[in-house]
Enzyme design. Structure first.
Site, PDB file in Angstrom:
ATOM      1  N   GLU A 140       1.348  -1.310  -0.543  1.00  0.00           N
ATOM      2  CA  GLU A 140      -0.337  -0.154  -0.032  1.00  0.00           C
ATOM      3  C   GLU A 140       1.079   1.232  -0.082  1.00  0.00           C
ATOM      4  O   GLU A 140       0.705   2.183  -0.747  1.00  0.00           O
ATOM      5  CB  GLU A 140      -1.003   0.012   0.828  1.00  0.00           C
ATOM      6  CG  GLU A 140      -1.874  -0.952   1.289  1.00  0.00           C
ATOM      7  CD  GLU A 140      -2.466  -1.204   0.070  1.00  0.00           C
ATOM      8  OE1 GLU A 140      -3.342  -0.658  -0.745  1.00  0.00           O
ATOM      9  OE2 GLU A 140      -3.323  -2.257  -0.570  1.00  0.00           O
ATOM     10  N   HIS A 159       2.240   2.579  -3.681  1.00  0.00           N
ATOM     11  CA  HIS A 159       1.188   3.495  -4.015  1.00  0.00           C
ATOM     12  C   HIS A 159       1.155   4.546  -3.092  1.00  0.00           C
ATOM     13  O   HIS A 159       0.558   5.442  -4.882  1.00  0.00           O
ATOM     14  CB  HIS A 159      -0.377   2.999  -3.743  1.00  0.00           C
ATOM     15  CG  HIS A 159      -0.706   1.345  -4.302  1.00  0.00           C
ATOM     16  ND1 HIS A 159      -0.488   0.759  -5.962  1.00  0.00           N
ATOM     17  CD2 HIS A 159      -1.406   0.595  -3.866  1.00  0.00           C
ATOM     18  CE1 HIS A 159      -1.258  -0.338  -5.749  1.00  0.00           C
ATOM     19  NE2 HIS A 159      -1.154  -0.642  -5.182  1.00  0.00           N
TER      20      HIS A 159
END
Ligand SMILES: [Zn+2]
Length: 300
Positions: free
Chosen positions: A201, A204
């Site tokens: 994550e 990202h």
């Protein structure tokens, strides 16, 4: 009754496992995709044996990122979203270990624990989510906020991509990553229990896409990430979804930005490292303190 069924389903997924990694960050902003295409077009690096993007990155670069971890739970038990101080420290260590090759390190500035059922279960885009983040979010746009909580819908996590933002806007407050509480190291989500959901994550958050984002012909818009036609489930050694001279190499199943099991993931490519800093300089650097967070070291 309906709420309790929904809650039971979520917690069942959290404790028994998922059929595949489920990340909610599948749609990078158009602006970011265009920027990635531009960075790729500017790249002097072309894939091939022993190729490295050294011309774009002549000295190793380092970046310290202030980190704020928020644990939001239904009640203070391990199966209702609560994680211990030791869990936080273990997740922090995994993040630093996994990003070591990129020169990025995290400086844990804040840890909060909040008991709030609505916030713990808040879905993406909900009023509860924005209320939670307006209350808990710390620092500027160069500060990473991670919310570790039960989530909904069987998601392992989701994260915002970097964008041009206005400080104080809803987009600013929503900036950060949400991670399923049971994916922390030693957590109860089978196959996704080594803390690498947070690593994926946070990738990202730095502006990296899924390795399979654009399929064989587009991929993640990074030159040295082998082409990949579909997300990886498990750790299928030898997986090769894009064949032929145009697509050298096997699928990048060990890449943190694929969907593989935690035990299978162990790398970012050199090109992803370069891209991470390109995006950092474009979107987040201006919001950080240069003296505090940016250092360059010579190889000599
Ligand atoms: Zn993802």
């Amino acid at each position: 009754m309906k709420f309790h069924l929904s809650l039971a389903t979520t917690l069942l997924l959290a404790t028994e496992g998922l059929s595949i990694r489920t990340c909610g960050s599948n749609h990078p902003p158009t602006e970011l995709i265009e920027k990635a295409i531009l960075f790729r077009a500017m790249s002097k690096f072309k894939p091939g044996p022993n190729s490295k993007p050294v011309e774009e990155d002549p000295v190793p670069r380092k970046q310290v990122v202030p980190l704020h971890i928020h644990n939001v739970f239904i009640n203070a038990t391990r199966d209702q979203g609560y994680i211990t101080h030791e869990d936080v420290q273990n997740q922090f260590k995994v993040l630093n270990d996994n990003f070591l090759s990129t020169g990025v390190s995290f400086d844990l500035k804040t840890v909060t624990h909040t008991e709030d059922r609505a916030w713990a279960m808040a879905s993406r885009g909900s009023t509860a989510e924005i209320n939670m983040k307006k209350t808990l979010r710390k620092g500027g746009y160069a500060d990473l906020n991670i919310y570790i909580r039960p989530l909904r819908s069987g998601l392992l996590g989701y994260c915002t991509f970097p964008e041009d933002i206005v400080k104080g806007s809803d987009k600013f407050f929503l900036d950060g990553c949400d991670v399923l509480f049971s994916s922390v190291p030693g957590g109860s989500t089978t196959y996704y229990d080594e803390g690498k959901t947070a690593t994926h994550e946070v990738g990202h958050w730095f502006g990296l896409f899924h390795t399979f984002q654009g399929g064989c012909s587009g991929g993640d818009l990074v030159d040295d990430t082998p082409a990949e036609g579909s997300p990886t489930n498990g750790c299928p050694i030898g997986k090769d979804t894009c064949k032929g001279d145009l697509y050298p190499g096997l699928d990048p199943i060990h890449n943190y930005m694929d969907y593989s099991y935690d035990a299978c993931m162990n790398e970012f490519t050199d090109g992803q490292r370069v891209r991470l800093y390109q995006m950092w300089d474009q979107y987040r650097l201006q919001h950080g303190s240069t003296n505090r967070t940016v250092t360059r070291t010579s190889m000599h």
